[in-house]
Design an enzyme around this catalytic site. Structure first.
Site, mmCIF file in Angstrom:
data_model
loop_
_atom_site.group_PDB
_atom_site.id
_atom_site.type_symbol
_atom_site.label_atom_id
_atom_site.label_comp_id
_atom_site.label_asym_id
_atom_site.label_seq_id
_atom_site.Cartn_x
_atom_site.Cartn_y
_atom_site.Cartn_z
ATOM 1 N N GLN A 51 0.849 -1.196 0.000
ATOM 2 C CA GLN A 51 0.000 0.000 0.000
ATOM 3 C C GLN A 51 0.884 1.245 0.000
ATOM 4 O O GLN A 51 1.692 1.444 0.906
ATOM 5 C CB GLN A 51 -0.891 -0.015 1.243
ATOM 6 N N SER A 67 -20.614 7.071 8.606
ATOM 7 C CA SER A 67 -21.431 6.868 7.412
ATOM 8 C C SER A 67 -21.723 5.394 7.199
ATOM 9 O O SER A 67 -22.849 5.011 6.850
ATOM 10 C CB SER A 67 -20.715 7.456 6.189
ATOM 11 N N GLY A 72 -24.119 1.529 5.627
ATOM 12 C CA GLY A 72 -23.420 0.345 5.147
ATOM 13 C C GLY A 72 -22.297 0.726 4.193
ATOM 14 O O GLY A 72 -22.012 1.897 3.952
ATOM 15 N N GLU A 92 -8.641 0.258 1.269
ATOM 16 C CA GLU A 92 -8.175 0.114 2.651
ATOM 17 C C GLU A 92 -8.900 1.054 3.601
ATOM 18 O O GLU A 92 -9.165 0.707 4.753
ATOM 19 C CB GLU A 92 -6.664 0.312 2.748
ATOM 20 N N ARG A 93 -9.245 2.273 3.148
ATOM 21 C CA ARG A 93 -9.990 3.193 4.026
ATOM 22 C C ARG A 93 -11.346 2.588 4.392
ATOM 23 O O ARG A 93 -11.777 2.672 5.543
ATOM 24 C CB ARG A 93 -10.186 4.541 3.346
ATOM 25 N N ARG A 94 -12.037 2.008 3.415
ATOM 26 C CA ARG A 94 -13.343 1.395 3.697
ATOM 27 C C ARG A 94 -13.200 0.212 4.649
ATOM 28 O O ARG A 94 -14.027 0.014 5.545
ATOM 29 C CB ARG A 94 -13.993 0.931 2.378
ATOM 30 N N ASN A 126 -5.373 5.239 -5.361
ATOM 31 C CA ASN A 126 -5.048 6.421 -4.569
ATOM 32 C C ASN A 126 -4.856 7.658 -5.434
ATOM 33 O O ASN A 126 -5.218 8.769 -5.033
ATOM 34 C CB ASN A 126 -3.785 6.153 -3.736
#
Length: 219
Positions: A51, A67, A72, A92-94, A126
């Site tokens: 990453q 959120s 969901g 990766e953020r999710r 990204n």
């Protein structure tokens, strides 16, 4: 960064079938397929070891987690199989926000992607989201270059021209302290290029100190 070409205009969906497809309702009666869209335990997913993003700010992550608690996960992550586990390729953020939100599972597209493509896919995502700072971009470009890709080939993958790739790679000639200044925003890319134009390490440090102290513009 250049505005000449939009980064990978076709999007990730053109590279990974199903990556842009919203999650469908799960069918518990059907056996899990070997690939495609699944609901996967978040604890069975490992982050992409290549990453390029090194900083995940806690405040935006918590906003995303809020959120996700309410609505969901609206877009699946993309993973590849790694033995009896999964390796994260995109999202990766999710994934981090889903864990913070207390979710047990996350919708995921399982894709048969070669390990050598992990960095390229993460970098493309990204870049499209403007999530990387200049040093993170430079380090990712360096890794791709070390794998044998030319600057032209790297540019074609991410939608930048060769000069943009070269200018980012040149940032890695800065001392680590000044690279940290660029990552943190104390120095802009323009400031960094001006400092790199000074040959003497002592004069570079003095110029850097003056830019930070006096908030000098690049001009």
């Amino acid at each position: 960064m250049t505005k000449g070409r939009s980064p990978l205009g076709r999007g990730l969906g053109a590279l990974i079938p199903g990556a842009g497809v919203p999650p469908a309702a799960p069918r518990a009666a059907e056996p899990a397929p070997e690939s495609g869209l699944l609901d996967i335990d978040v604890d069975r997913i490992d982050p992409n070891p290549e990453q390029p993003r090194r900083r995940f700010d806690s405040e935006p992550l918590e906003t995303l987690a809020d959120s996700i608690r309410q609505h969901g996960v609206l877009q699946p992550v993309v993973v590849r199989r790694a033995g009896d586990r999964y390796e994260l390729l995109v999202g990766e953020r999710r994934w981090r926000a889903s864990k913070a939100a207390g979710r047990k599972t996350i919708p995921a597209v399982v894709s048969d992607v070669a390990p050598r493509e992990r960095l390229a896919l993460a970098l493309i995502e990204n870049v499209q989201r403007h999530d990387l700072n200049p040093i993170e971009l430079a380090l990712a470009f360096q890794t791709l270059a070390e794998s044998g890709a030319t600057q032209e080939q790297i540019g074609e993958r991410v939608g930048f021209d060769r000069s943009t790739i070269a200018n980012h790679l040149r940032l890695l000639d800065l001392p680590r302290e000044m690279q940290g200044d660029v990552e943190g925003g104390a120095l802009s890319v323009g400031h960094a290029k001006a400092i790199l134009g000074v040959a003497s390490p002592e004069r570079r440090r003095a110029l850097r100190a003056r830019v930070v102290r006096d908030a000098l513009s690049v001009r």
